[in-house]
Design an enzyme around this catalytic site. Structure first.
Site, short mmCIF file in Angstrom:
data_model
loop_
_atom_site.label_atom_id
_atom_site.label_comp_id
_atom_site.label_asym_id
_atom_site.label_seq_id
_atom_site.Cartn_x
_atom_site.Cartn_y
_atom_site.Cartn_z
N TYR A 148 0.85 -1.37 -0.06
CA TYR A 148 0.04 0.04 -0.06
C TYR A 148 0.93 1.35 0.15
O TYR A 148 0.40 2.42 -0.47
CB TYR A 148 -0.86 0.05 1.19
CG TYR A 148 -1.96 -0.64 0.91
CD1 TYR A 148 -2.27 -1.99 0.62
CD2 TYR A 148 -3.34 -0.03 1.45
CE1 TYR A 148 -3.59 -2.75 0.76
CE2 TYR A 148 -4.67 -0.65 1.38
CZ TYR A 148 -4.74 -1.99 0.76
OH TYR A 148 -5.90 -2.75 0.64
N ASP A 184 -11.77 -9.47 4.92
CA ASP A 184 -13.13 -9.48 4.45
C ASP A 184 -13.57 -10.86 4.47
O ASP A 184 -14.77 -11.31 4.71
CB ASP A 184 -12.78 -8.87 3.00
CG ASP A 184 -13.29 -7.44 2.80
OD1 ASP A 184 -13.17 -6.69 3.86
OD2 ASP A 184 -13.94 -7.05 1.72
N ASP A 196 -6.04 -6.95 4.11
CA ASP A 196 -7.13 -6.56 3.46
C ASP A 196 -7.99 -7.58 3.00
O ASP A 196 -9.37 -7.78 3.24
CB ASP A 196 -6.67 -5.52 2.37
CG ASP A 196 -7.85 -4.86 1.79
OD1 ASP A 196 -8.80 -4.60 2.35
OD2 ASP A 196 -7.89 -4.87 0.39
C1 IPM Z 1 -10.31 -1.60 4.33
C2 IPM Z 1 -10.62 -0.77 2.98
C3 IPM Z 1 -9.44 0.09 2.74
C4 IPM Z 1 -8.18 -0.81 2.46
C5 IPM Z 1 -9.76 0.87 1.34
C6 IPM Z 1 -11.07 1.60 1.57
C7 IPM Z 1 -8.62 1.83 0.94
O1 IPM Z 1 -10.57 -2.01 2.05
O2 IPM Z 1 -10.14 -0.71 5.37
O3 IPM Z 1 -10.08 -2.84 4.32
O4 IPM Z 1 -7.96 -1.23 1.24
O5 IPM Z 1 -7.49 -0.92 3.55
MG MG Z 2 -10.56 -3.93 2.76
#
Ligand code: IPM
Ligand code: MG
Length: 361
Positions: A143, A254, A250
């Protein structure tokens, strides 16, 4: 004596303002009950900030956050800003906030609530009892690594570049948080990387393995990220605490979130070495249902509970808030994302009212 706290609110975009409004009402009610006084100040971030000031993270917002005891963030982003140049996108504001506050550790719990087992897309026996904490590195890795950008090549092509990089001190500090987190849980830490292919992951694995010597009470294991994704879906109960880099975290957070039925239920905390942390739901701004009073405010409310527990050292208040959430679920109230047979479908505001009654009761 009344304890008084300065909280910066960042409602952001999409469903953000709706779920934030519910959470603030709930916090105010809780404050009256427990003699806590919250000084809320709102600031702009994401698309809302772009519309107003032209940039996704105005300096004033960062300063306000730095000067507060904790930051409560809802969500950022939406279709409207998706085509802007990267420097002006809502996501860039969020990354700037993380970097600006030095929030290198992102704690994302994925705990299944018994009331919501049937909201999971996986079988009951697979998800019952799931209780995972993902510790995601948040200010390094691909990132933030350089070089980054889209560059012209000698043959006239464009070449997009990002760099996945970690220094040993960056790995050590997130590793430390992860081992300490595992110590407070069931003492099992799984480090996730791609050391079979990536040099950066080999360094990650070596450092985490070295750190383990300081934590004899924690059992450390390692998984490659592809296998970890598979194992999360196959048999999630094998996991206690997971530590991983920014991008893998990330994605895996999810996946872990969805085990619990709805990403609309999960809070998170982003912490630095010192200074205020940011407490926010794992879910995004859900522009498709924004402004329709359909959003699930519970992840935001549970993020406020994490804030009470970790930032403000008010465990009783946190317990009370978490119990109110359990109670409204027991009473059968469900927003659309967690709706099931024989339950009462409510909107965002009505869920807030149910929480307020639960707090009074
Ligand atoms: C998260 C989101 C963020 C990330 C985005 C919105 C920049 O997906 O907090 O997981 O990728 O970190
Ligand atoms: Mg995310």
């Amino acid at each position: 004596m009344t304890s008084s706290y300065r909280i910066t609110l960042l409602p952001g975009d999409g469903i953000g303002p709706e779920i934030m409004a519910v959470t603030v009402d709930v916090l105010k009610a809780l404050g009256r009950q427990l003699d806590l006084s919250f000084e809320f100040q709102e600031a702009l971030i994401g698309g809302a900030a772009i519309d107003e000031t032209g940039e996704p993270l105005p300096q004033e917002t960062l300063t306000r956050c730095q000067e507060s005891d904790a930051v409560l963030l809802a969500a950022i982003g939406g279709y409207k800003w998706d085509t802007l140049p990267r420097q002006q996108r809502p996501e860039t504001g969020l990354l700037g906030l993380r970097a600006g506050l030095g929030l290198f550790a992102n704690l994302r719990p994925a705990t299944i609530l018994p009331q919501l087992i049937d909201a999971s897309s996986l079988k009951r026996e697979v998800v019952e009892g799931v209780d995972i904490m993902v510790v995601r590195e948040l200010t390094g890795g691909i990132y933030f690594g350089t070089p980054k950008g889209v560059f012209a090549t000698e043959t006239g092509q464009k070449r997009g570049v990002n760099t996945m990089a970690y220094t040993d001190s960056e790995i050590d500090r997130i590793g430390k948080v992860a081992f300490e987190t595992a110590q407070k849980r069931r003492g099992q830490l799984c480090s996730v990387d791609k050391a079979n292919v990536l040099e950066v992951s080999q360094l990650w694995r070596d450092r985490i393995t070295t750190l383990a010597a300081n934590y004899p009470d924690v059992t450390l294991s390692h998984l490659y990220v592809d296998n970890a994704a598979m194992q999360l879906i196959r048999w999630p109960k094998q996991f206690d605490t997971i530590v991983t880099g920014n991008l893998f975290g990330d994605i895996l957070s999810d996946a872990a979130a969805m085990l619990t039925g709805s990403i609309g239920m999960l809070p998170s905390a982003s912490l630095g070495a010192d200074g205020p942390g940011v407490y926010e739901p794992v879910h995004g701004s859900a522009p498709d249902i924004a402004g329709q009073d359909q959003a699930n405010p519970l992840a935001q409310v549970l993020s406020a509970a994490m804030m009470l527990r970790y930032a403000l050292d008010q465990p009783m208040a946190a317990d009370r808030l978490e119990k109110a959430v359990t109670k409204v679920l027991d009473q059968g109230y469900r927003t659309g994302d967690i709706m099931a047979d024989n339950m009462t479908r409510v909107g965002c505001k009505a869920m807030g009212d149910a929480l307020l009654s639960a707090l009074e009761g």
